[in-house]
Design a protein around this motif. Sequence first.
Motif, PDB file in Angstrom:
ATOM      1  N   VAL A  34       0.819  -1.217   0.000  1.00  0.00           N
ATOM      2  CA  VAL A  34       0.000   0.000   0.000  1.00  0.00           C
ATOM      3  C   VAL A  34       0.852   1.266   0.000  1.00  0.00           C
ATOM      4  O   VAL A  34       0.634   2.184  -0.803  1.00  0.00           O
ATOM      5  CB  VAL A  34      -0.960   0.025   1.211  1.00  0.00           C
ATOM      6  N   PHE A  35       1.857   1.318   0.868  1.00  0.00           N
ATOM      7  CA  PHE A  35       2.593   2.568   1.034  1.00  0.00           C
ATOM      8  C   PHE A  35       3.731   2.770   0.032  1.00  0.00           C
ATOM      9  O   PHE A  35       4.479   3.731   0.124  1.00  0.00           O
ATOM     10  CB  PHE A  35       3.073   2.703   2.482  1.00  0.00           C
ATOM     11  N   LYS A  36       3.823   1.870  -0.951  1.00  0.00           N
ATOM     12  CA  LYS A  36       4.681   2.164  -2.099  1.00  0.00           C
ATOM     13  C   LYS A  36       4.030   3.240  -2.960  1.00  0.00           C
ATOM     14  O   LYS A  36       4.702   3.890  -3.756  1.00  0.00           O
ATOM     15  CB  LYS A  36       4.920   0.897  -2.926  1.00  0.00           C
ATOM     16  N   ASP A  37       2.740   3.387  -2.781  1.00  0.00           N
ATOM     17  CA  ASP A  37       1.990   4.447  -3.455  1.00  0.00           C
ATOM     18  C   ASP A  37       2.279   5.759  -2.726  1.00  0.00           C
ATOM     19  O   ASP A  37       1.940   5.918  -1.549  1.00  0.00           O
ATOM     20  CB  ASP A  37       0.497   4.122  -3.406  1.00  0.00           C
ATOM     21  N   LYS A  38       2.907   6.710  -3.433  1.00  0.00           N
ATOM     22  CA  LYS A  38       3.358   7.949  -2.783  1.00  0.00           C
ATOM     23  C   LYS A  38       2.195   8.738  -2.180  1.00  0.00           C
ATOM     24  O   LYS A  38       2.330   9.327  -1.102  1.00  0.00           O
ATOM     25  CB  LYS A  38       4.120   8.820  -3.773  1.00  0.00           C
ATOM     26  N   ALA A  39       1.044   8.741  -2.856  1.00  0.00           N
ATOM     27  CA  ALA A  39      -0.108   9.491  -2.338  1.00  0.00           C
ATOM     28  C   ALA A  39      -0.596   8.907  -1.016  1.00  0.00           C
ATOM     29  O   ALA A  39      -0.990   9.644  -0.110  1.00  0.00           O
ATOM     30  CB  ALA A  39      -1.237   9.488  -3.369  1.00  0.00           C
ATOM     31  N   SER A  40      -0.535   7.591  -0.877  1.00  0.00           N
ATOM     32  CA  SER A  40      -0.944   6.937   0.374  1.00  0.00           C
ATOM     33  C   SER A  40       0.028   7.266   1.496  1.00  0.00           C
ATOM     34  O   SER A  40      -0.370   7.564   2.629  1.00  0.00           O
ATOM     35  CB  SER A  40      -1.019   5.418   0.179  1.00  0.00           C
ATOM     36  N   CYS A  41       1.322   7.220   1.161  1.00  0.00           N
ATOM     37  CA  CYS A  41       2.362   7.557   2.138  1.00  0.00           C
ATOM     38  C   CYS A  41       2.227   9.010   2.580  1.00  0.00           C
ATOM     39  O   CYS A  41       2.315   9.324   3.771  1.00  0.00           O
ATOM     40  CB  CYS A  41       3.729   7.305   1.518  1.00  0.00           C
ATOM     41  N   LEU A  42       2.006   9.890   1.620  1.00  0.00           N
ATOM     42  CA  LEU A  42       1.855  11.319   1.910  1.00  0.00           C
ATOM     43  C   LEU A  42       0.674  11.552   2.851  1.00  0.00           C
ATOM     44  O   LEU A  42       0.783  12.318   3.818  1.00  0.00           O
ATOM     45  CB  LEU A  42       1.663  12.093   0.613  1.00  0.00           C
ATOM     46  N   HIS A  43      -0.434  10.869   2.587  1.00  0.00           N
ATOM     47  CA  HIS A  43      -1.621  11.030   3.434  1.00  0.00           C
ATOM     48  C   HIS A  43      -1.309  10.588   4.867  1.00  0.00           C
ATOM     49  O   HIS A  43      -1.678  11.283   5.829  1.00  0.00           O
ATOM     50  CB  HIS A  43      -2.786  10.213   2.885  1.00  0.00           C
ATOM     51  N   LEU A  44      -0.634   9.456   5.013  1.00  0.00           N
ATOM     52  CA  LEU A  44      -0.314   8.944   6.349  1.00  0.00           C
ATOM     53  C   LEU A  44       0.541   9.938   7.133  1.00  0.00           C
ATOM     54  O   LEU A  44       0.231  10.270   8.284  1.00  0.00           O
ATOM     55  CB  LEU A  44       0.415   7.603   6.234  1.00  0.00           C
ATOM     56  N   VAL A  45       1.616  10.417   6.515  1.00  0.00           N
ATOM     57  CA  VAL A  45       2.527  11.329   7.212  1.00  0.00           C
ATOM     58  C   VAL A  45       1.829  12.654   7.539  1.00  0.00           C
ATOM     59  O   VAL A  45       1.972  13.187   8.650  1.00  0.00           O
ATOM     60  CB  VAL A  45       3.808  11.579   6.375  1.00  0.00           C
ATOM     61  N   ARG A  46       1.063  13.167   6.595  1.00  0.00           N
ATOM     62  CA  ARG A  46       0.346  14.425   6.845  1.00  0.00           C
ATOM     63  C   ARG A  46      -0.639  14.290   8.001  1.00  0.00           C
ATOM     64  O   ARG A  46      -0.768  15.198   8.823  1.00  0.00           O
ATOM     65  CB  ARG A  46      -0.400  14.858   5.576  1.00  0.00           C
ATOM     66  N   LEU A  48      -0.510  12.092  10.521  1.00  0.00           N
ATOM     67  CA  LEU A  48       0.219  11.918  11.777  1.00  0.00           C
ATOM     68  C   LEU A  48       0.795  13.243  12.266  1.00  0.00           C
ATOM     69  O   LEU A  48       0.825  13.523  13.465  1.00  0.00           O
ATOM     70  CB  LEU A  48       1.342  10.885  11.607  1.00  0.00           C
ATOM     71  N   MET A  49       1.268  14.056  11.329  1.00  0.00           N
ATOM     72  CA  MET A  49       1.852  15.349  11.688  1.00  0.00           C
ATOM     73  C   MET A  49       0.793  16.441  11.821  1.00  0.00           C
ATOM     74  O   MET A  49       1.071  17.517  12.323  1.00  0.00           O
ATOM     75  CB  MET A  49       2.876  15.765  10.629  1.00  0.00           C
ATOM     76  N   GLN A  50      -0.420  16.152  11.357  1.00  0.00           N
ATOM     77  CA  GLN A  50      -1.494  17.152  11.321  1.00  0.00           C
ATOM     78  C   GLN A  50      -1.047  18.395  10.556  1.00  0.00           C
ATOM     79  O   GLN A  50      -1.279  19.535  10.969  1.00  0.00           O
ATOM     80  CB  GLN A  50      -1.951  17.494  12.739  1.00  0.00           C
ATOM     81  N   LYS A  51      -0.400  18.138   9.413  1.00  0.00           N
ATOM     82  CA  LYS A  51       0.055  19.205   8.520  1.00  0.00           C
ATOM     83  C   LYS A  51      -0.413  18.882   7.105  1.00  0.00           C
ATOM     84  O   LYS A  51       0.283  18.174   6.354  1.00  0.00           O
ATOM     85  CB  LYS A  51       1.583  19.336   8.554  1.00  0.00           C
ATOM     86  N   PRO A  52      -1.576  19.376   6.702  1.00  0.00           N
ATOM     87  CA  PRO A  52      -2.144  19.017   5.398  1.00  0.00           C
ATOM     88  C   PRO A  52      -1.336  19.489   4.202  1.00  0.00           C
ATOM     89  O   PRO A  52      -1.514  18.977   3.093  1.00  0.00           O
ATOM     90  CB  PRO A  52      -3.529  19.669   5.419  1.00  0.00           C
ATOM     91  N   ASP A  53      -0.438  20.464   4.395  1.00  0.00           N
ATOM     92  CA  ASP A  53       0.340  20.998   3.272  1.00  0.00           C
ATOM     93  C   ASP A  53       1.777  20.469   3.236  1.00  0.00           C
ATOM     94  O   ASP A  53       2.594  20.942   2.434  1.00  0.00           O
ATOM     95  CB  ASP A  53       0.373  22.526   3.331  1.00  0.00           C
ATOM     96  N   LEU A  54       2.098  19.513   4.098  1.00  0.00           N
ATOM     97  CA  LEU A  54       3.457  18.973   4.160  1.00  0.00           C
ATOM     98  C   LEU A  54       3.862  18.382   2.818  1.00  0.00           C
ATOM     99  O   LEU A  54       3.102  17.640   2.200  1.00  0.00           O
ATOM    100  CB  LEU A  54       3.520  17.889   5.245  1.00  0.00           C
ATOM    101  N   LYS A  55       5.079  18.726   2.353  1.00  0.00           N
ATOM    102  CA  LYS A  55       5.561  18.241   1.066  1.00  0.00           C
ATOM    103  C   LYS A  55       6.577  17.122   1.273  1.00  0.00           C
ATOM    104  O   LYS A  55       7.661  17.344   1.810  1.00  0.00           O
ATOM    105  CB  LYS A  55       6.194  19.385   0.275  1.00  0.00           C
ATOM    106  N   ILE A  56       6.210  15.911   0.866  1.00  0.00           N
ATOM    107  CA  ILE A  56       7.091  14.755   0.977  1.00  0.00           C
ATOM    108  C   ILE A  56       7.768  14.525  -0.366  1.00  0.00           C
ATOM    109  O   ILE A  56       7.109  14.442  -1.404  1.00  0.00           O
ATOM    110  CB  ILE A  56       6.291  13.492   1.392  1.00  0.00           C
ATOM    111  N   ILE A  57       9.105  14.411  -0.352  1.00  0.00           N
ATOM    112  CA  ILE A  57       9.829  14.231  -1.608  1.00  0.00           C
ATOM    113  C   ILE A  57      10.278  12.783  -1.822  1.00  0.00           C
ATOM    114  O   ILE A  57      10.639  12.401  -2.932  1.00  0.00           O
ATOM    115  CB  ILE A  57      11.055  15.161  -1.680  1.00  0.00           C
ATOM    116  N   ALA A  58      10.263  11.970  -0.751  1.00  0.00           N
ATOM    117  CA  ALA A  58      10.673  10.566  -0.885  1.00  0.00           C
ATOM    118  C   ALA A  58       9.949   9.733   0.152  1.00  0.00           C
ATOM    119  O   ALA A  58       9.704  10.190   1.272  1.00  0.00           O
ATOM    120  CB  ALA A  58      12.181  10.434  -0.716  1.00  0.00           C
ATOM    121  N   CYS A  59       9.606   8.510  -0.234  1.00  0.00           N
ATOM    122  CA  CYS A  59       8.929   7.606   0.692  1.00  0.00           C
ATOM    123  C   CYS A  59       9.315   6.177   0.336  1.00  0.00           C
ATOM    124  O   CYS A  59       9.228   5.777  -0.831  1.00  0.00           O
ATOM    125  CB  CYS A  59       7.415   7.787   0.596  1.00  0.00           C
TER     126      CYS A  59
END
Length: 278
Positions: A34-46, A48-59
């Motif tokens: 599931v979390f090989k999908d960058k959008a899924s990983c981004l959603h999880l981290v955002r 957990l951090m409660q930061k909807p605009d967080l920009k993830i460049i690698a997962c």
Amino acid sequence: MPDSVPDSLLVKIEEIIKQIQAMNLFNDTFISVVFKDKASCLHLVRQLMQKPDLKIIACRTQDAIPMLISKSPRLDITAEDDQGTLYEIEIQRLEETAPARRVRYYSAVMDSELLRKGVTYDKLPEVYLFYLSEKDIWQRGQTVYEMEQLLRVGNDSIPYYNGLHTIYVNAEIDDGSNIAKLMQYLKTAKAGDTSQGALSAHVNYLKSPEGGREAMGEFEKIFTEKGRAEGEAKVHRETALEMLKGGEKLSKIVKYSTLAKETVFALAKENGLEVVVG
């Protein structure tokens, strides 16, 4: 699908699809896909951090952390944002005997690897280490526990800051927060649930007949590797058990079984045996 596909293969395919549909996001196999999908990983981290605009460049998922000592830990998810901050996520289904020490081990290994690559102490990145569990391991009735370090100065104390943020989150306590809703979703990952945006969309796709068949090869590879690893682990445990019964010393058992000392002690306790330290 070709008409010539043997019935046995069709049965195997349907069986794997059923397994996929029954999985939740505390399952190692499902996590790694599931979390090989960058959008899924981004959603999880955002979330957990409660930061909807967080920009993830690698997962990365199930990231084997290279190291020069014997045991190689595997973090379920490692992500990096555009500021160089690292997010390390361990999703633990089974009850861990020493979660705090496990977290300490992960953070130490990650720092050691960064230093080995030439990063100086003052350039070590900000790290958020999340330990996600099904149970409330601290048993204080909270969804989130964030570790705070203090430096004692006489009768007072001041914040001690070293760039490491350790956060424990569990799915047992539902306090109604957005993070609690995320954790409840991880625990069920029901097909048709759309509550977690991109994460839900990808889970629903993988649990659909079309998505399940498309990802079949990846799941089958993981099942095969997992079966092989479980077989090897069983042999190591059997070796240690026989050596315990024979009264061998702990150092020798660890050497020949390749099990950690803690595992040998646990195995001895399970079987009512004594450990000869030495």
